[in-house]
Every structure is written in C-alpha cells, then in structure tokens.
Design an enzyme around this catalytic site. Structure first.
Site, PDB file in Angstrom:
ATOM      1  N   PRO A   1     -55.894 -24.745 -90.501  1.00  0.00           N
ATOM      2  CA  PRO A   1     -54.638 -25.495 -90.562  1.00  0.00           C
ATOM      3  C   PRO A   1     -54.472 -26.508 -89.432  1.00  0.00           C
ATOM      4  O   PRO A   1     -53.875 -27.567 -89.633  1.00  0.00           O
ATOM      5  CB  PRO A   1     -53.570 -24.390 -90.478  1.00  0.00           C
ATOM      6  CG  PRO A   1     -54.228 -23.202 -91.115  1.00  0.00           C
ATOM      7  CD  PRO A   1     -55.673 -23.297 -90.692  1.00  0.00           C
TER       8      PRO A   1
ATOM      9  N   THR B   1     -62.919 -25.734 -91.473  1.00  0.00           N
ATOM     10  CA  THR B   1     -61.580 -26.306 -91.348  1.00  0.00           C
ATOM     11  C   THR B   1     -60.495 -25.240 -91.325  1.00  0.00           C
ATOM     12  O   THR B   1     -60.558 -24.244 -92.052  1.00  0.00           O
ATOM     13  CB  THR B   1     -61.316 -27.283 -92.508  1.00  0.00           C
ATOM     14  OG1 THR B   1     -62.307 -28.305 -92.482  1.00  0.00           O
ATOM     15  CG2 THR B   1     -59.947 -27.918 -92.394  1.00  0.00           C
TER      16      THR B   1
ATOM     17  N   ARG C   1     -63.769 -56.012-124.461  1.00  0.00           N
ATOM     18  CA  ARG C   1     -62.360 -56.389-124.522  1.00  0.00           C
ATOM     19  C   ARG C   1     -62.225 -57.908-124.650  1.00  0.00           C
ATOM     20  O   ARG C   1     -62.798 -58.662-123.849  1.00  0.00           O
ATOM     21  CB  ARG C   1     -61.650 -55.902-123.254  1.00  0.00           C
ATOM     22  CG  ARG C   1     -60.216 -56.387-123.085  1.00  0.00           C
ATOM     23  CD  ARG C   1     -59.291 -55.790-124.108  1.00  0.00           C
ATOM     24  NE  ARG C   1     -57.893 -56.006-123.729  1.00  0.00           N
ATOM     25  CZ  ARG C   1     -56.875 -55.797-124.542  1.00  0.00           C
ATOM     26  NH1 ARG C   1     -57.084 -55.350-125.787  1.00  0.00           N
ATOM     27  NH2 ARG C   1     -55.642 -56.004-124.124  1.00  0.00           N
TER      28      ARG C   1
ATOM     29  N   PHE D   1     -58.641 -25.622 -96.918  1.00  0.00           N
ATOM     30  CA  PHE D   1     -59.363 -26.657 -97.678  1.00  0.00           C
ATOM     31  C   PHE D   1     -60.834 -26.314 -97.850  1.00  0.00           C
ATOM     32  O   PHE D   1     -61.710 -27.181 -97.695  1.00  0.00           O
ATOM     33  CB  PHE D   1     -59.224 -28.030 -96.996  1.00  0.00           C
ATOM     34  CG  PHE D   1     -57.810 -28.500 -96.815  1.00  0.00           C
ATOM     35  CD1 PHE D   1     -56.892 -28.375 -97.843  1.00  0.00           C
ATOM     36  CD2 PHE D   1     -57.396 -29.073 -95.621  1.00  0.00           C
ATOM     37  CE1 PHE D   1     -55.566 -28.812 -97.683  1.00  0.00           C
ATOM     38  CE2 PHE D   1     -56.086 -29.513 -95.457  1.00  0.00           C
ATOM     39  CZ  PHE D   1     -55.168 -29.387 -96.494  1.00  0.00           C
TER      40      PHE D   1
ATOM     41  N   GLY E   1     -54.004 -52.006-118.524  1.00  0.00           N
ATOM     42  CA  GLY E   1     -53.154 -50.853-118.809  1.00  0.00           C
ATOM     43  C   GLY E   1     -53.929 -49.633-119.251  1.00  0.00           C
ATOM     44  O   GLY E   1     -53.548 -48.488-118.962  1.00  0.00           O
TER      45      GLY E   1
ATOM     46  N   GLU F   1     -65.887 -33.947 -95.014  1.00  0.00           N
ATOM     47  CA  GLU F   1     -67.139 -34.169 -94.256  1.00  0.00           C
ATOM     48  C   GLU F   1     -66.932 -35.224 -93.165  1.00  0.00           C
ATOM     49  O   GLU F   1     -67.856 -35.954 -92.811  1.00  0.00           O
ATOM     50  CB  GLU F   1     -68.280 -34.598 -95.189  1.00  0.00           C
ATOM     51  CG  GLU F   1     -68.765 -33.518 -96.125  1.00  0.00           C
ATOM     52  CD  GLU F   1     -69.760 -32.570 -95.467  1.00  0.00           C
ATOM     53  OE1 GLU F   1     -70.131 -32.793 -94.295  1.00  0.00           O
ATOM     54  OE2 GLU F   1     -70.137 -31.594 -96.121  1.00  0.00           O
ATOM     55  N   GLY F   2     -65.724 -35.307 -92.646  1.00  0.00           N
ATOM     56  CA  GLY F   2     -65.402 -36.277 -91.601  1.00  0.00           C
ATOM     57  C   GLY F   2     -64.727 -37.498 -92.192  1.00  0.00           C
ATOM     58  O   GLY F   2     -65.303 -38.182 -93.039  1.00  0.00           O
ATOM     59  N   THR F   3     -63.512 -37.782 -91.757  1.00  0.00           N
ATOM     60  CA  THR F   3     -62.773 -38.936 -92.272  1.00  0.00           C
ATOM     61  C   THR F   3     -63.496 -40.240 -91.926  1.00  0.00           C
ATOM     62  O   THR F   3     -64.393 -40.280 -91.079  1.00  0.00           O
ATOM     63  CB  THR F   3     -61.364 -38.990 -91.653  1.00  0.00           C
ATOM     64  OG1 THR F   3     -61.498 -39.198 -90.234  1.00  0.00           O
ATOM     65  CG2 THR F   3     -60.595 -37.707 -91.918  1.00  0.00           C
TER      66      THR F   3
END
Length: 380
Positions: A128, A126, A268, A156, A340, A363-365
């Site tokens: 810029p 990768t 809870r 990156f 919360g 690793e690829g979008t």
C-alpha cells in the site's frame, strides 16, 4: 539499426503468431467482459513451451534467448494482453529469479512445474505504501529456528488470486532502507496466507490483480530464495528482463491497434472515398507506424544486449518507457480513426486502449524509467 532474425527466431515468431491469433484472440473479448482467467490457454501455452522459454533445458524449459522470448510476448499481447502480462511475470521475473538464485532442490521442486505451466508464478513486492520505492517495504519476516513468519499486506499483485507460487519480498523488522530485505517462495496453502481485495480494473481484466495478506504466515526456511537479506538484489536483477517483457507486451498492443486502424481506414468511406485517402488520416497512420517501429527496435536492441551478457538496464528502461507510451498514443489514435465506433465494444481498439493504460505504471512508472535512464548516463 536493423536486426535480422535467425531462422529459429523467425520460426518461433511465425508459429506463436498463428497460435495466438487462432486460439488466444478468439476468446480475448469475452474474457475481458467476464474477467475469466485464461487457465486452459495457459496450460496449452505450457505444452508449447511458452511458459518456460527462459528456463534451462535441464529443468524442463526451452532455454531460449531473450529475443525469442520478446517475439513470443509480442505475439501473445497482439491477441490477448491479459494473457501476455501473466506470461511475462511468470517467465521473466518468477522463472528467471528462481533459475538464477534458487537452490537445486528449489529448482527441481518448482522450476519444472513452472516451465510446464502446471503452476503459475507471481511476484509480490508492491505494498500500500511501497511501489516505486522498495526501500519503504513494511511486510516483515521474523525467523524462529527453521521457520519464517511473514506479516503484512501486498497490493496490486498480478495473479494474486490464481497463481500457485509467489516470490514475496519482506524485511527484517528492525531493518531500514534496502537493507534487510529477503525473498521467499510462498504457496497459497501455507498457514497465514490469504487473498485480499480483488481489483476491478479498467483493462487487462482477465488477469486478476489483488491484495495478499500475511498473518504470521509460516514459511519453511528452505523456502528462502537466495541468501538472507539478498531480496533487493534479487528483485532488481529481474527488472531488466521484466521491463523488456512489458515493452514487448506494449509493442504487441500497439501493433494490433495499428493494424486495426489501417484495416478500418481502408473499409470506411466518407465523401464517396475511403477515409484512408485523406491526407490528415494518412499522416496519423505514418506517425503510428514510426512510433511502433521505434518501439520494435528498442525492444530488440535491449533483448540483444541482454543475450550478449551486456549491462542493459538503461536500454531495458528505454524500451519499456517508449513502448508503453507508444501503446497509449497509438491505441488512442486508432480509436480516433474509428470515430464513434472506436468507443464501442464492437471494435477491438476499445479494449486495446483500456489494456494499454496500465503499461506506463507497472514494472516501474514512466517517471521511474526516466530516473533509471538518467542515472545510467550521469553515473561517473
């Protein structure tokens, strides 16, 4: 479709689960806070064979199958996603590419050390302006007699500030597109190598991500990986295993979030009863369980296809796409179930939610995975 693990695979899963939850999980939250690199843990993982799982035994590795590797990454990610991403890049892309394309001298020099985790490997493609589109690479490699001179910036890069060996892609200055790209084995001590800006990330904080800057970086010709201008092929060959690794990492994060949500919902109480008794929450748990199980089957199916020597690009992309999106959905639901408390650092789901976010990008979008999958099915 169901898969029955072999006795060896089951033993690997059980042993790594025990190690990950008793060793890695203990320091995961603190490393997330301090961004401290897990060097000691990685060394111990090397001694256990986890950093050379796919490396042939003749080079000091375990020579294991992809299913065993995916099981291991899943268990490591369940405990510490930062450690898992280092393990995944190191094993599937660096060790895998070196085992497939390296010369005997290169394998003897680097592969044994990688398998033992004496050195950690990273992959630098990768830039810029070049991520999903490797044909846009601008980093150049110019040869003069027996030396290549690399110039350009990588961005990156996982482990950029901490790894000891990089597979770096660079192109012949006059080339265009996918042509003219070569792969090089680069070490930080080579003249002209510099670590640039280190990112301050939302998640995976114990795994550094940074720029690498090459200024007439001198690379001996014997450090060319594969043939000259074979870099694009080398990069693409590692993606199937790499995407299975990230899918397994996503699965581990999703499993951890699911388990945390189930545990919390039983403990809870509201309106004098555990919140697990409310139908709306039970439906959330059911959807999370189905999401996680689908990811598990896709990961195992892709790994099994790879082990059989079958083409698995579509299946690897399906596994990566679904599992990474699943991890984001399930961690978000886990936070919702915690209410919360879910957005406080006192509970693990907050860290899991942040760690999951990058999974749909590197690793690829997710969008690139859809293109890969569609292309495989639409090919004549």
């Amino acid at each position: 479709m169901s898969f029955e693990l072999t006795e060896e695979q089951h033993l690997i899963q059980v042993n790594i689960r025990e190690f990950a939850r008793e060793v890695l999980a203990v320091s995961a939250a603190e490393r997330d806070r301090t961004q401290e690199y897990p060097a000691e843990n990685l060394k111990e993982m090397g001694e256990l064979g986890l950093m050379g799982m796919l490396v042939p035994t003749e080079y000091g590795g375990e020579g294991l199958d992809t299913i065993s590797y995916a099981l291991a990454v899943t268990e490591v990610a369940y405990a510490c996603a930062s450690t898992a991403v280092i393990m995944s890049v190191h094993n599937s892309i660096v060790c895998g590419s070196l085992a497939r394309f390296g010369t005997e001298i290169q394998k003897q020099k680097y592969l044994r050390k990688l398998a033992a985790a004496d050195i950690i490997g990273s992959f630098a493609m990768t830039e810029p302006e070049a991520g999903s589109d490797p044909s846009a690479l601008k980093c150049t490699a110019t040869r003069e007699t027996d030396t290549y001179f690399l110039n350009g910036t990588k961005r990156f890069i996982t482990g950029g500030a901490t790894s000891s060996l990089f597979i770096v892609l660079a192109r012949r200055p006059t080339s265009r597109g996918h042509e003219g790209i070569s792969a090089f084995l680069v070490t930080p001590d080579m003249p002209g190598f510099e670590v640039g800006h280190i990112e301050d990330k939302i998640g995976l904080r114990a795994s550094d991500t940074c720029d690498l800057v090459f200024s007439d970086c001198r690379i001996p010709s014997e450090n060319l990986l594969g043939l000259e201008e074979e870099g694009f092929k080398i990069a693409m060959s590692g993606l199937d295993a790499g995407r299975i690794g990230i899918a397994a990492q996503s699965l581990g994060i999703g499993m951890a979030a699911m388990d945390a949500a189930v545990k919390y919902s039983k403990e809870r109480s509201q309106f004098d009863q555990p919140i697990a008794s409310f139908q709306g929450l039970r439906w959330m748990i059911a959807e999370m369980a189905m999401d996680v199980e689908c990811a598990r089957l896709l990961v195992t199916s892709a790994a099994a296809m790879k082990d059989r020597g079958e083409k698995c690009s579509a299946q690897a992309s399906m596994a990566k796409l679904h599992a990474s999106e699943m991890a984001n959905r399930v961690t978000a639901q886990a936070i919702q179930i915690h209410g919360g408390y879910g957005v406080t650092k006192d509970y693990t789901v907050e860290r899991l939610y942040r760690d999951a976010r990058a999974l749909t990008i590197y690793e690829g979008t997710s969008q690139i995975q859809k293109i890969v999958i569609a292309n495989e099915f639409l090919r004549d």
